[in-house]
Design an enzyme around this catalytic site. Structure first.
Site, short mmCIF file in Angstrom:
data_model
loop_
_atom_site.label_atom_id
_atom_site.label_comp_id
_atom_site.label_asym_id
_atom_site.label_seq_id
_atom_site.Cartn_x
_atom_site.Cartn_y
_atom_site.Cartn_z
NE ARG A 113 12.05 -0.31 47.97
CZ ARG A 113 12.57 0.37 49.01
NH1 ARG A 113 13.01 -0.28 50.06
NH2 ARG A 113 12.64 1.68 48.98
CG HIS A 140 15.44 4.87 45.85
ND1 HIS A 140 14.08 4.76 45.69
CD2 HIS A 140 15.66 4.82 47.20
CE1 HIS A 140 13.51 4.65 46.88
NE2 HIS A 140 14.44 4.68 47.81
CD GLN A 143 15.38 8.75 49.57
OE1 GLN A 143 14.74 7.82 50.03
NE2 GLN A 143 15.54 9.89 50.22
CG ASP A 235 22.23 4.59 50.73
OD1 ASP A 235 21.65 4.12 51.73
OD2 ASP A 235 21.99 4.18 49.56
CB CYS A 276 17.99 7.51 51.20
SG CYS A 276 19.22 6.20 51.37
NE ARG A 304 11.24 8.57 49.24
CZ ARG A 304 11.36 7.24 49.34
NH1 ARG A 304 11.96 6.68 50.35
NH2 ARG A 304 10.90 6.45 48.37
N1 CP Z 1 14.67 5.50 51.76
C1 CP Z 1 13.91 4.41 51.53
O1 CP Z 1 13.64 4.03 50.41
O2 CP Z 1 13.49 3.79 52.66
P1 CP Z 1 12.75 2.39 52.70
O3 CP Z 1 13.73 1.34 52.27
O4 CP Z 1 12.34 2.23 54.14
O5 CP Z 1 11.57 2.43 51.79
N1 NVA Z 2 21.08 1.87 48.68
C1 NVA Z 2 20.09 1.41 49.63
C2 NVA Z 2 18.94 2.35 49.67
C3 NVA Z 2 17.86 1.99 50.66
C4 NVA Z 2 16.73 2.94 50.63
C5 NVA Z 2 19.66 0.02 49.24
O1 NVA Z 2 19.44 -0.23 48.05
O2 NVA Z 2 19.54 -0.84 50.12
#
Ligand code: CP
Ligand code: NVA
Length: 316
Positions: A113, A140, A143, A235, A276, A304
């Protein structure tokens, strides 16, 4: 145990974006996820990751993604190791290529990540083990798989349904939803101000997928576009790394908040709400919608874990 033909075609593959997978392959991941969820409901335990190791490389924070990977892997006998940028060098003192080659000698797979999709690609190219994109600025994908699973649970099947994403249409979640919807024949509408329309590159990437699956992909700034939606999705307005843009986004996106009035505009009493998470209630969604009967956010969050377990079962 999963029957061998179920997982064999995926062995060793990375998941960087769903663009790399066929609709049939994505369907098989969903089947494995349903099986993993059913096993979990029955209280069954398995040790399918016994003797395996997973590097969890995080440049950004996470609750759901980290916990899904870590618990799904650990409860099957695998050994996950959490590595934040406070712990390892990644592109600073050591090149990403070099870190990848070391991790590939010690781990069965890598979850990444971070900011750069290029880093995820480099890890996959140099490590020699499957790399799972747990969120980059561009995509992502894990997700999006959980989101489709949640849609299927709500409606029996997802193809032919309409998902409307209201908010920052440029972000990683919107882009991944566009790809997976285009692949699977789910109609996908982005409703956002023009300044936050998805880039031309992602729309061009998805166009042939949508043509093949008969998904309609629509982008516009008119709230009336939510008409007929089976799911309203939103989101956060400023993604991780964009904190300095918060005020600008609040001004741009306030009219696109998911609230009861917008849900009513769908004209579909059984329209569901998805997010999400994490959510900022009062910004992209009202407290009422988030906590309301149409909200599926907790099923989505739980899914998830099942979908992430499925991805690892299939590829390891
Ligand atoms: N939706 C999601 O990716 O959540 P986190 O940022 O908590 O992993
Ligand atoms: N778009 C958001 C998603 C978090 C799961 C971000 O990248 O922060």
């Amino acid at each position: 145990m999963l029957p061998e033909p179920f997982n064999a075609p995926f062995k060793g593959r990375s998941l960087l974006t769903w663009a790399d997978y066929s609709p049939e392959e994505i369907g098989r991941f969903l089947g494995i996820a349903r099986q993993a969820k059913a096993e979990s409901r029955r209280g069954e335990t398995h040790a399918r990751f016994l003797g395996k190791t997973l590097a969890l490389v995080f440049e950004k924070r996470s609750t759901r993604t980290r916990c899904s990977f870590e618990t799904a892997f650990g409860e099957e006998g695998g050994h996950p190791v959490f590595l934040s940028t406070d712990d390892i060098q990644l592109g600073t003192k050591e090149s990403v290529e070099d870190t990848a080659r070391v991790l590939g000698r010690m781990f069965s797979a890598i979850q990444f990540r971070g900011f750069s999709q290029k880093h995820a690609e480099t890890l996959a190219a140099y490590s020699g083990v499957p790399v799972y994109n747990g969120l980059t600025d561009s995509f992502h994908p894990t997700q999006a798989l959980a989101d489709v699973m949640t849609l299927e649970e709500a409606f029996g099947s997802a193809a032919g349904r309409k998902l409307a994403f209201c908010g920052d249409g440029r972000n990683n979640v919107a882009r991944s939803l566009m790809v997976i919807c285009a692949k699977l024949g789910i109609h996908f509408t982005v409703v956002s101000p023009k300044a936050l329309f998805p880039d031309g590159d992602i729309r061009a990437l998805c166009a042939p997928f949508a043509a093949a699956s008969k998904a309609e992909i629509t982008v516009g700034d008119d709230l009336a576009l939510v008409k007929g939606a089976d799911c309203l999705y939103t989101d956060v307005w400023a993604s991780m790394g964009e904190e300095s843009r918060k005020a600008e986004r609040q001004a741009l996106l306030a009219p696109y908040q998911v609230n009861e009035a917008l849900l009513a505009k769908t004209g579909k009493p059984d329209c569901i709400f998805m997010h999400c998470l994490p959510a900022i209630k009062g910004e992209e969604v009202t407290h009422d919608v988030f906590e309301g009967t149409q909200s599926r956010v907790w099923d989505e969050a739980e899914n998830r874990k099942h979908t992430i377990k499925a991805i690892m079962l299939a590829t390891l």
